[in-house]
Design a protein around this motif. Structure first.
Motif, mmCIF file in Angstrom:
data_model
loop_
_atom_site.group_PDB
_atom_site.id
_atom_site.type_symbol
_atom_site.label_atom_id
_atom_site.label_comp_id
_atom_site.label_asym_id
_atom_site.label_seq_id
_atom_site.Cartn_x
_atom_site.Cartn_y
_atom_site.Cartn_z
ATOM 1 N N ILE A 40 43.764 37.360 48.128
ATOM 2 C CA ILE A 40 42.972 37.847 46.997
ATOM 3 C C ILE A 40 43.227 36.914 45.827
ATOM 4 N N PHE A 41 42.166 36.475 45.176
ATOM 5 C CA PHE A 41 42.281 35.407 44.178
ATOM 6 C C PHE A 41 41.504 35.782 42.929
ATOM 7 N N LYS A 42 42.225 35.958 41.802
ATOM 8 C CA LYS A 42 41.552 36.045 40.507
ATOM 9 C C LYS A 42 41.302 34.609 40.094
ATOM 10 N N ALA A 43 40.051 34.187 40.223
ATOM 11 C CA ALA A 43 39.705 32.781 40.036
ATOM 12 C C ALA A 43 39.961 32.341 38.594
ATOM 13 N N MET B 164 40.508 34.813 50.868
ATOM 14 C CA MET B 164 39.544 35.619 51.599
ATOM 15 C C MET B 164 38.596 36.337 50.639
ATOM 16 N N VAL B 165 39.134 36.798 49.494
ATOM 17 C CA VAL B 165 38.361 37.503 48.477
ATOM 18 C C VAL B 165 38.630 36.836 47.137
ATOM 19 N N SER B 166 37.599 36.316 46.490
ATOM 20 C CA SER B 166 37.727 35.695 45.173
ATOM 21 C C SER B 166 36.913 36.489 44.168
ATOM 22 N N VAL B 167 37.474 36.663 42.964
ATOM 23 C CA VAL B 167 36.774 37.376 41.901
ATOM 24 C C VAL B 167 36.746 36.490 40.663
ATOM 25 N N ILE B 168 35.540 36.290 40.125
ATOM 26 C CA ILE B 168 35.341 35.514 38.906
ATOM 27 C C ILE B 168 34.999 36.483 37.788
ATOM 28 N N SER B 169 35.703 36.387 36.667
ATOM 29 C CA SER B 169 35.437 37.234 35.515
ATOM 30 C C SER B 169 34.749 36.403 34.443
ATOM 31 N N SER B 170 33.499 36.748 34.128
ATOM 32 C CA SER B 170 32.748 35.998 33.121
ATOM 33 C C SER B 170 31.654 36.880 32.557
ATOM 34 N N GLY B 171 30.996 36.386 31.498
ATOM 35 C CA GLY B 171 29.910 37.132 30.881
ATOM 36 C C GLY B 171 28.877 36.188 30.300
ATOM 37 N N GLU B 172 27.737 36.730 29.902
ATOM 38 C CA GLU B 172 26.641 35.909 29.397
ATOM 39 C C GLU B 172 26.745 35.646 27.904
ATOM 40 N N LYS C 248 27.749 54.853 30.043
ATOM 41 C CA LYS C 248 26.352 54.474 29.846
ATOM 42 C C LYS C 248 26.036 53.155 30.526
ATOM 43 N N LEU C 249 27.051 52.389 30.816
ATOM 44 C CA LEU C 249 26.856 51.120 31.498
ATOM 45 C C LEU C 249 27.264 51.277 32.952
ATOM 46 N N LEU C 250 26.550 50.618 33.821
ATOM 47 C CA LEU C 250 27.026 50.496 35.190
ATOM 48 C C LEU C 250 27.789 49.181 35.235
ATOM 49 N N PRO C 251 29.097 49.220 34.999
ATOM 50 C CA PRO C 251 29.837 47.971 34.845
ATOM 51 C C PRO C 251 30.050 47.276 36.177
ATOM 52 N N GLY C 252 30.243 45.978 36.076
ATOM 53 C CA GLY C 252 30.435 45.189 37.281
ATOM 54 C C GLY C 252 31.881 45.146 37.725
ATOM 55 N N ILE C 253 32.540 46.297 37.736
ATOM 56 C CA ILE C 253 33.926 46.341 38.186
ATOM 57 C C ILE C 253 33.970 45.992 39.670
ATOM 58 N N ILE C 254 34.867 45.089 40.025
ATOM 59 C CA ILE C 254 35.096 44.762 41.429
ATOM 60 C C ILE C 254 36.372 45.472 41.870
ATOM 61 N N ASN C 255 36.250 46.362 42.834
ATOM 62 C CA ASN C 255 37.393 47.095 43.378
ATOM 63 C C ASN C 255 37.884 46.394 44.631
ATOM 64 N N VAL C 256 39.165 46.076 44.656
ATOM 65 C CA VAL C 256 39.784 45.520 45.861
ATOM 66 C C VAL C 256 41.035 46.346 46.147
ATOM 67 N N ARG C 257 41.131 46.857 47.352
ATOM 68 C CA ARG C 257 42.244 47.726 47.718
ATOM 69 C C ARG C 257 42.801 47.302 49.074
ATOM 70 N N THR C 258 44.097 47.499 49.243
ATOM 71 C CA THR C 258 44.717 47.054 50.493
ATOM 72 C C THR C 258 45.873 47.955 50.880
ATOM 73 N N ASN C 259 46.046 48.122 52.177
ATOM 74 C CA ASN C 259 47.217 48.823 52.704
ATOM 75 C C ASN C 259 48.286 47.837 53.170
ATOM 76 N N GLY C 260 48.122 46.578 52.784
ATOM 77 C CA GLY C 260 49.078 45.554 53.172
ATOM 78 C C GLY C 260 48.713 44.835 54.452
ATOM 79 N N GLU C 261 47.655 45.289 55.102
ATOM 80 C CA GLU C 261 47.171 44.637 56.322
ATOM 81 C C GLU C 261 45.668 44.410 56.252
#
Length: 434
Positions: free
Chosen positions: A294-297, A316-324, A398-411
């Motif tokens: 998991i990578f916070k880019a 395997m999973v990359s997340v980019i945090s940015s805005g306009e 009021k906003l449908l935010p672009g939250i990215i949920n990543v969860r793991t049980n360690g496997e």
């Protein structure tokens, strides 16, 4: 008894209050409050409370008493903010963005619109003191229902005067001015915005300490989790290399770390740039240490990135945090291509908070225009009153935010993104690979 949903990715539940029935979707790791007296009953339905809503769920739903590792990559516009909860319910906030979206998330998640609710942030990591990482932390520290215990930083302050550079004194291409504690700044003339941050830290009463790679593993209070600090990397004389100028130096020496949970690793890279990445990767063994699933880019998908770093992470999973707004053109197309090239496995995932965000018109004449992706602010509310917290929570909803949920049980790694239509989720599950 609180239990976590452990089924396959997502499950739709019907809740009713005796008059009307509402459907909700739970994702892997969501928590339910169940009646322990019904554990051994053969009844088809069980009483349950989900996010404050009472209802019934089918008895064949799979639950566990064990909480998993959860990552919330927040949509806060241009900037960075992420929230982590560990299996032992240790709460970690990483950066806070420009405005107060991180606060809105905490008010929403922990129902701080209820006056008797409070939340403790065990650890707050500030990767560096640029405004798009630090400004949103100030209202978090100032909120009366939020307590922050520990604040970690990279040691780089921002000064108004007293040094030959805004970040401090630079000698022989080295930044020699680093601070560890608040008292180290007592006689300093700080940049106005940075002083507001330091004043908020002082008022909060939180422990405030500098971290660098020499600190290695730090104890966060959860034995199932290991957290290793990988940067900044100090020179032998305790200084930091000067990378061209202010922005390159403060970004390149971000406070970065890796979290391990059983087989799964996550790497938080701050705003690492080309110079900072090269500096980190030149340390023997760090090619392996940055390797993560998991990578916070880094740096919102900027064009100033190191392909060598992306390859070493091999995510395997990359997340980019940015805005306009303000528009920096992030994430850049070449960065997205680089992430795809560096991805692990046959189907690596790339998420972007900006591309996932959907702003909806709530019909509120006092709300800002959402069509241009402008942040709704909750600044100016008096959070000593429950009505202000209710308003803040409602504005967040009021906003449908672009939250990215990543969860793991360690496997296995579960990744989710909300889709507006029909309260759906884009969801994936992957098993870790070495």
């Amino acid at each position: 008894m609180v239990k976590s949903y452990l089924g396959h990715k997502t499950k739709r539940f019907s809740f009713h209050n005796g008059q009307e029935q509402t459907s909700y979707v739970a994702i892997f790791g969501d928590e339910f409050e169940l009646d322990p007296a019904q554990d051994n009953t053969a009844s088809q339905d069980r009483d349950a409370i989900y996010r404050g809503r009472q209802g019934k769920i089918r008895s064949n739903t799979i639950f566990t008493n064990h909480k998993e590792l959860e990552f919330y990559f927040l949509d806060i516009g241009q900037g960075d903010a992420a929230f982590i909860t560990t299996p032992n319910d240790i709460k970690i906030l990483v950066d806070g963005g420009l405005q107060d979206k991180a606060l809105g998330f905490l008010i929403w998640k922990y129902r701080l619109d209820q006056p008797n609710n409070n939340v403790v942030i065990d650890h707050l990591f500030l990767s560096h003191s640029d405004g798009d990482h630090v400004d949103g932390l100030i209202p978090v520290l100032e909120h009366p229902q939020i307590q922050v215990n520990n604040i970690y930083h990279n040691g780089i302050a921002i000064y108004k005067s007293g040094h030959n550079e805004e970040l401090g004194t630079v000698t022989n291409e080295k930044l020699v001015t680093l601070h560890s504690s608040l008292t180290d700044l007592d006689n300093s003339v700080l940049n106005d915005n940075y002083k507001v941050w330091i004043d908020a830290v002082k008022a909060s009463g939180a422990n405030y300490m500098r971290l660098d790679a020499s600190d290695g593993f730090i104890n966060i209070g959860d034995n199932s989790i290991s957290l290793e600090v990988l940067g900044p990397v100090l020179d032998s004389d305790g200084s930091l290399k000067w990378f061209k100028g202010k922005s390159h130096t403060i970004n390149g020496h971000s406070l970065i770390f890796r979290i391990d949970y059983n087989h799964v690793r996550a790497f938080f890279s701050g705003d690492l740039n080309i110079e900072g990445s090269g500096h980190i990767l030149n340390i023997p063994g760090n090619q392996l240490k940055v390797n993560a699933h998991i990578f916070k880019a880094p740096h919102h998908g900027s064009h100033e990135f190191s392909q060598d770093l992306l390859n070493a992470v091999n995510p395997m999973v990359s997340v980019i945090s940015s805005g306009e707004v303000p528009d920096h053109g992030h994430p850049r197309a070449i960065f997205l291509g680089g992430l795809g090239k560096a991805g692990r496995g046959s189907a690596p995932l790339i998420f972007s908070t900006e591309l996932s965000a959907l702003f909806v018109d709530a019909g509120d004449p006092d709300a800002v225009n959402h069509s241009n992706n402008t942040n709704t602010t909750i600044a100016g509310l008096d959070f000593s009153t429950s009505s202000a917290n209710r308003e803040a929570r409602q504005r967040f909803k009021k906003l449908l935010p672009g939250i990215i949920n990543v969860r793991t049980n360690g496997e296995k790694i579960y990744s989710f993104r909300r889709v507006q239509m029909g309260y759906q989720w884009e969801s994936y599950d992957q098993k870790y690979t070495n």
